[in-house]
Write a protein that holds these residues in place. Structure first.
Motif, PDB file in Angstrom:
ATOM      1  N   VAL A  20     -12.364 -18.352  62.327  1.00 25.46           N
ATOM      2  CA  VAL A  20     -13.698 -18.715  62.791  1.00 25.46           C
ATOM      3  C   VAL A  20     -13.622 -19.637  63.997  1.00 25.46           C
ATOM      4  CG1 VAL A  20     -14.603 -18.507  60.446  1.00 25.46           C
ATOM      5  CG2 VAL A  20     -13.885 -20.759  61.295  1.00 25.46           C
ATOM      6  N   ASP A  21     -14.752 -19.745  64.684  1.00 28.08           N
ATOM      7  CA  ASP A  21     -14.885 -20.736  65.740  1.00 28.08           C
ATOM      8  C   ASP A  21     -14.942 -22.112  65.081  1.00 28.08           C
ATOM      9  OD1 ASP A  21     -16.683 -22.634  67.397  1.00 28.08           O
ATOM     10  OD2 ASP A  21     -16.145 -21.078  68.836  1.00 28.08           O
ATOM     11  N   PRO A  22     -14.050 -23.038  65.444  1.00 30.74           N
ATOM     12  CA  PRO A  22     -14.009 -24.325  64.758  1.00 30.74           C
ATOM     13  C   PRO A  22     -15.300 -25.136  64.850  1.00 30.74           C
ATOM     14  CG  PRO A  22     -12.005 -23.995  66.040  1.00 30.74           C
ATOM     15  CD  PRO A  22     -12.977 -22.924  66.460  1.00 30.74           C
ATOM     16  N   GLY A  23     -16.055 -24.955  65.929  1.00 30.21           N
ATOM     17  CA  GLY A  23     -17.268 -25.736  66.096  1.00 30.21           C
ATOM     18  C   GLY A  23     -18.504 -25.136  65.457  1.00 30.21           C
ATOM     19  N   THR A  24     -18.605 -23.818  65.494  1.00 30.90           N
ATOM     20  CA  THR A  24     -19.823 -23.155  65.010  1.00 30.90           C
ATOM     21  C   THR A  24     -19.618 -22.384  63.714  1.00 30.90           C
ATOM     22  OG1 THR A  24     -19.381 -21.103  66.240  1.00 30.90           O
ATOM     23  CG2 THR A  24     -20.545 -22.877  67.407  1.00 30.90           C
ATOM     24  N   ARG A  25     -18.398 -22.145  63.327  1.00 29.75           N
ATOM     25  CA  ARG A  25     -18.028 -21.316  62.173  1.00 29.75           C
ATOM     26  C   ARG A  25     -18.402 -19.846  62.362  1.00 29.75           C
ATOM     27  NH1 ARG A  25     -19.470 -23.185  56.332  1.00 29.75           N
ATOM     28  NH2 ARG A  25     -21.543 -23.497  57.198  1.00 29.75           N
ATOM     29  N   ALA A  26     -18.677 -19.455  63.597  1.00 25.96           N
ATOM     30  CA  ALA A  26     -18.914 -18.038  63.882  1.00 25.96           C
ATOM     31  C   ALA A  26     -17.630 -17.267  63.593  1.00 25.96           C
ATOM     32  CB  ALA A  26     -19.324 -17.847  65.345  1.00 25.96           C
ATOM     33  N   VAL A  27     -17.760 -16.162  62.859  1.00 27.32           N
ATOM     34  CA  VAL A  27     -16.588 -15.416  62.420  1.00 27.32           C
ATOM     35  C   VAL A  27     -16.040 -14.572  63.567  1.00 27.32           C
ATOM     36  CG1 VAL A  27     -15.716 -13.710  60.789  1.00 27.32           C
ATOM     37  CG2 VAL A  27     -17.452 -15.363  60.055  1.00 27.32           C
ATOM     38  N   LYS A  28     -14.751 -14.759  63.857  1.00 21.06           N
ATOM     39  CA  LYS A  28     -14.082 -13.979  64.883  1.00 21.06           C
ATOM     40  C   LYS A  28     -13.337 -12.790  64.289  1.00 21.06           C
ATOM     41  CE  LYS A  28     -13.227 -17.908  67.986  1.00 21.06           C
ATOM     42  NZ  LYS A  28     -12.164 -18.679  68.687  1.00 21.06           N
ATOM     43  N   SER A  29     -12.782 -12.975  63.093  1.00 25.87           N
ATOM     44  CA  SER A  29     -11.998 -11.923  62.462  1.00 25.87           C
ATOM     45  C   SER A  29     -12.055 -12.099  60.949  1.00 25.87           C
ATOM     46  CB  SER A  29     -10.545 -11.981  62.939  1.00 25.87           C
ATOM     47  OG  SER A  29      -9.757 -10.984  62.330  1.00 25.87           O
ATOM     48  N   THR A  30     -12.091 -10.974  60.227  1.00 28.76           N
ATOM     49  CA  THR A  30     -12.122 -11.002  58.763  1.00 28.76           C
ATOM     50  C   THR A  30     -11.062 -10.080  58.201  1.00 28.76           C
ATOM     51  OG1 THR A  30     -14.516 -11.416  58.734  1.00 28.76           O
ATOM     52  CG2 THR A  30     -13.516 -10.601  56.703  1.00 28.76           C
ATOM     53  N   PHE A  31     -10.275 -10.620  57.275  1.00 28.51           N
ATOM     54  CA  PHE A  31      -9.277  -9.811  56.578  1.00 28.51           C
ATOM     55  C   PHE A  31      -9.579  -9.886  55.085  1.00 28.51           C
ATOM     56  CE2 PHE A  31      -5.202  -9.475  54.275  1.00 28.51           C
ATOM     57  CZ  PHE A  31      -4.838  -8.188  54.661  1.00 28.51           C
ATOM     58  N   ALA A  32      -9.906  -8.745  54.492  1.00 27.36           N
ATOM     59  CA  ALA A  32     -10.252  -8.683  53.070  1.00 27.36           C
ATOM     60  C   ALA A  32      -9.031  -8.293  52.249  1.00 27.36           C
ATOM     61  CB  ALA A  32     -11.377  -7.685  52.843  1.00 27.36           C
ATOM     62  N   LEU A  33      -8.786  -9.029  51.187  1.00 30.83           N
ATOM     63  CA  LEU A  33      -7.687  -8.709  50.291  1.00 30.83           C
ATOM     64  C   LEU A  33      -8.193  -7.827  49.157  1.00 30.83           C
ATOM     65  CD1 LEU A  33      -7.004 -11.878  51.374  1.00 30.83           C
ATOM     66  CD2 LEU A  33      -4.903 -11.202  50.201  1.00 30.83           C
ATOM     67  N   PRO A  34      -7.305  -7.108  48.489  1.00 32.71           N
ATOM     68  CA  PRO A  34      -7.728  -6.217  47.412  1.00 32.71           C
ATOM     69  C   PRO A  34      -8.432  -6.995  46.299  1.00 32.71           C
ATOM     70  CG  PRO A  34      -5.455  -5.766  48.042  1.00 32.71           C
ATOM     71  CD  PRO A  34      -5.851  -7.018  48.747  1.00 32.71           C
ATOM     72  N   ARG A  35      -9.464  -6.381  45.733  1.00 34.66           N
ATOM     73  CA  ARG A  35     -10.168  -7.000  44.608  1.00 34.66           C
ATOM     74  C   ARG A  35      -9.162  -7.290  43.485  1.00 34.66           C
ATOM     75  NH1 ARG A  35     -15.456  -7.193  42.593  1.00 34.66           N
ATOM     76  NH2 ARG A  35     -16.250  -5.917  44.314  1.00 34.66           N
ATOM     77  N   GLY A  36      -9.292  -8.463  42.901  1.00 37.12           N
ATOM     78  CA  GLY A  36      -8.380  -8.849  41.830  1.00 37.12           C
ATOM     79  C   GLY A  36      -7.300  -9.810  42.278  1.00 37.12           C
ATOM     80  N   THR A  37      -7.110  -9.959  43.596  1.00 37.33           N
ATOM     81  CA  THR A  37      -6.182 -10.974  44.088  1.00 37.33           C
ATOM     82  C   THR A  37      -6.727 -12.338  43.675  1.00 37.33           C
ATOM     83  OG1 THR A  37      -5.634  -9.612  46.026  1.00 37.33           O
ATOM     84  CG2 THR A  37      -5.048 -11.946  46.116  1.00 37.33           C
ATOM     85  N   GLU A  38      -5.980 -13.082  42.896  1.00 39.21           N
ATOM     86  CA  GLU A  38      -6.531 -14.296  42.300  1.00 39.21           C
ATOM     87  C   GLU A  38      -6.652 -15.443  43.284  1.00 39.21           C
ATOM     88  OE1 GLU A  38      -4.769 -15.496  38.658  1.00 39.21           O
ATOM     89  OE2 GLU A  38      -5.312 -13.640  37.621  1.00 39.21           O
ATOM     90  N   TYR A  39      -5.608 -15.682  44.076  1.00 40.63           N
ATOM     91  CA  TYR A  39      -5.637 -16.780  45.037  1.00 40.63           C
ATOM     92  C   TYR A  39      -4.955 -16.355  46.323  1.00 40.63           C
ATOM     93  CZ  TYR A  39      -6.847 -19.717  41.045  1.00 40.63           C
ATOM     94  OH  TYR A  39      -7.460 -20.252  39.948  1.00 40.63           O
ATOM     95  N   VAL A  40      -5.385 -16.975  47.421  1.00 36.77           N
ATOM     96  CA  VAL A  40      -4.757 -16.735  48.714  1.00 36.77           C
ATOM     97  C   VAL A  40      -4.419 -18.085  49.333  1.00 36.77           C
ATOM     98  CG1 VAL A  40      -4.974 -15.723  51.001  1.00 36.77           C
ATOM     99  CG2 VAL A  40      -6.096 -14.640  49.051  1.00 36.77           C
ATOM    100  N   HIS A  41      -3.174 -18.244  49.723  1.00 34.85           N
ATOM    101  CA  HIS A  41      -2.722 -19.454  50.391  1.00 34.85           C
ATOM    102  C   HIS A  41      -2.394 -19.104  51.846  1.00 34.85           C
ATOM    103  CE1 HIS A  41      -2.185 -20.817  46.239  1.00 34.85           C
ATOM    104  NE2 HIS A  41      -1.477 -19.716  46.044  1.00 34.85           N
ATOM    105  N   VAL A  42      -2.677 -20.011  52.753  1.00 30.28           N
ATOM    106  CA  VAL A  42      -2.359 -19.796  54.160  1.00 30.28           C
ATOM    107  C   VAL A  42      -1.050 -20.505  54.463  1.00 30.28           C
ATOM    108  CG1 VAL A  42      -3.098 -20.085  56.542  1.00 30.28           C
ATOM    109  CG2 VAL A  42      -4.789 -19.576  54.766  1.00 30.28           C
ATOM    110  N   VAL A  43      -0.013 -19.727  54.722  1.00 35.43           N
ATOM    111  CA  VAL A  43       1.312 -20.254  55.025  1.00 35.43           C
ATOM    112  C   VAL A  43       1.384 -20.724  56.467  1.00 35.43           C
ATOM    113  CG1 VAL A  43       3.748 -19.629  55.234  1.00 35.43           C
ATOM    114  CG2 VAL A  43       2.418 -18.828  53.274  1.00 35.43           C
ATOM    115  N   SER A  44       0.787 -19.952  57.362  1.00 36.35           N
ATOM    116  CA  SER A  44       0.790 -20.258  58.787  1.00 36.35           C
ATOM    117  C   SER A  44      -0.509 -19.751  59.395  1.00 36.35           C
ATOM    118  CB  SER A  44       1.993 -19.580  59.465  1.00 36.35           C
ATOM    119  OG  SER A  44       1.880 -19.594  60.872  1.00 36.35           O
ATOM    120  N   VAL A  45      -1.034 -20.498  60.357  1.00 38.66           N
ATOM    121  CA  VAL A  45      -2.276 -20.123  61.025  1.00 38.66           C
ATOM    122  C   VAL A  45      -2.007 -19.262  62.253  1.00 38.66           C
ATOM    123  CG1 VAL A  45      -4.250 -21.055  62.296  1.00 38.66           C
ATOM    124  CG2 VAL A  45      -3.568 -22.101  60.138  1.00 38.66           C
ATOM    125  N   ASP A  46      -0.950 -19.594  62.994  1.00 42.70           N
ATOM    126  CA  ASP A  46      -0.625 -18.863  64.218  1.00 42.70           C
ATOM    127  C   ASP A  46       0.885 -18.715  64.313  1.00 42.70           C
ATOM    128  OD1 ASP A  46      -0.731 -17.614  66.672  1.00 42.70           O
ATOM    129  OD2 ASP A  46      -1.063 -19.460  67.810  1.00 42.70           O
TER     130      ASP A  46
END
Length: 452
Positions: free
Chosen positions: A222-248
């Motif tokens: 998202v845009d850090p200031g406005t939270r406007a979504v730039k990109s969306t990645f959907a995980l399969p239904r049933g995935t319990e948790y998602v951790h972000v290992v690296s941003v870039d």
């Protein structure tokens, strides 16, 4: 103990939180064996210890950083800055209550975000968000995130991304500029905000659009200031948790509920978030066997805090340590492996050390992998720091810790944070704990190893 700590206490013993980086293995193709190891290490000694305050039960003390002048450690209801080689605190920032969470990496100008309690109002919930300047030793501001009715929200974690301080917990979130100016307040949203991850330029949001029985997480850039979504990645239904290992580059650790050994990781996913619809570039399975394939760990429910791994943007690579014994005929305790994030294929595999398990802990300023060799209680040997060539996985020992402090060092294993900077190893705990009934020697909150 706070509500957040009560939920997390069981997972803390299985999750080691260390500094991970985004910076230097991609150029190689195919998988192959890496080089051996060289040892020309400096013989370290214990330079200083930070004493553990006396408490009756476990309390949060998450946060450890270094600056050009100070080693900074969160303690019991405070953050303190010490000389780099240890000594009396040069400054202390008192907080209104117990620390619940802190951002892992300071901004370039030395700012970190923390979530903490307010003992005067309610010492059992985490409602306060603050920004601390660890260069100057000052609490710059302290805020609460109130909903439309004026009720202060409880937050589980906080991060700084693209100049925005973003906190989240129990589905609600709030954001501020680095100067404390409000950006958004907690409000009803179609999908619960689980948490955020960020770096100097990017902010990533993890949301859950399902329910307890059928989670449906998605990751938004998202845009850090406005939270406007730039990109969306959907995980399969049933995935319990998602951790972000690296941003870039964007690298996720997904927990399908079957992660072995309490690692919180079923698979790693490298995501291309350059378009409106995010695309999975590769998937690297992480589970397998009784205890899982790799030493990497992620906290039970938080978005950030994954440890014992490294990610290189320059080489588009993920570095991990195997959990099983080394595959070669050497006496090494385990292997180090690298994967191409674009294809998911293994690039290199090389034996670690025969003295103790080796795990990646980040990258140095030149993009080389830093690895920590764990202290051995069985062998009564101190740990060590190694530098690993990202292309060949050839290892060079940088620092060898003394054997007479092996027990103290090894006791950090279940709740540790590691930093290697300026030729010194900083090893600290994320919690203050009551005195041990097993060991006679008091365990410090942090210890500094080095030559001086």
């Amino acid at each position: 103990m706070s509500q957040r700590l009560a939920v997390r206490a069981g997972s803390v013993l299985a999750a080691a939180l260390v500094l991970s980086g985004c910076g230097g293995d991609g150029g190689d193709s195919g998988s192959g064996e890496g080089g051996g190891a060289e040892s020309a290490a400096a013989e370290a000694k214990v330079l200083a210890e930070v004493a553990q305050p006396k408490v009756g039960e476990m309390a949060g003390a998450m946060g450890m950083w270094t600056t050009d002048r100070h080693f900074v450690k969160a303690g019991l209801k405070k953050i303190s800055g010490y000389p780099l080689a240890g000594g009396k605190a040069a400054w202390e920032v008192p907080l209104a209550g117990e620390i619940c969470w802190s951002s892992q990496t300071p901004t370039k100008d030395g700012k970190v975000a923390v979530v903490f309690q307010d003992d005067k109002k309610d010492p059992s919930v985490c409602t306060e968000v603050g920004v601390v300047d660890i260069e100057q030793g000052k609490l710059l501001w302290r805020k609460q995130g109130a909903d439309a009715s004026g009720t202060s929200e409880m937050f589980d974690e906080v991060t700084i991304g693209g100049g925005t301080v973003a906190a989240a917990g129990t589905g609600a979130s709030a954001g501020w500029k680095l100067d404390g100016t409000p950006l958004w307040k907690p409000s009803d949203e179609p999908c619960d905000t689980v948490g955020h991850a960020g770096d100097e330029t990017k902010l990533v949001v993890v949301r859950d659009c399902g329910d307890t029985e059928s989670p449906r997480p998605k990751v938004e850039t998202v845009d850090p200031g406005t939270r406007a979504v730039k990109s969306t990645f959907a995980l399969p239904r049933g995935t319990e948790y998602v951790h972000v290992v690296s941003v870039d580059p964007l690298v996720l650790a997904a927990d399908d509920g079957d992660a072995q050994g309490g690692s919180g990781i079923s698979r790693f996913i490298a995501v291309d978030d350059s378009a409106a619809r995010g695309k999975a570039l590769s998937t690297i399975p992480a589970d397998g066997g009784e205890h899982g394939k790799y030493e990497a760990e992620c906290p039970a429910t938080e978005v950030t805090g994954c440890a014992q791994l490294a990610v290189s943007k320059e080489r588009n690579a993920l570095y991990l340590a195997t959990r099983d014994p080394a595959s070669s005929a050497s006496a090494a305790r385990n292997d180090l492996v690298s994967f191409d994030l674009r294809t998911g294929k293994q690039l290199r595999r090389a034996p670690g050390s025969d003295a103790g398990r080796m795990v990646p802990i980040g990258l140095d300023e030149g993009g080389r992998v830093l690895a920590y060799q764990e202290a051995s209680i069985v062998g009564e040997e101190g740990g060590a720091v190694w530098r690993v060539d990202p292309a060949t996985l050839k290892s060079t020992k940088l620092l060898q810790n003394p054997s007479d402090s092996y027990e103290t060092e090894a006791r950090f294993e279940s709740d540790r944070r590691l930093l290697y900077a300026g030729g010194r190893l900083y090893l600290g705990a994320d919690h203050v704990t009551e005195p041990s009934t097993v060991y006679k020697t008091p365990q410090p909150l942090a210890v500094i190893f080095g030559t001086g």
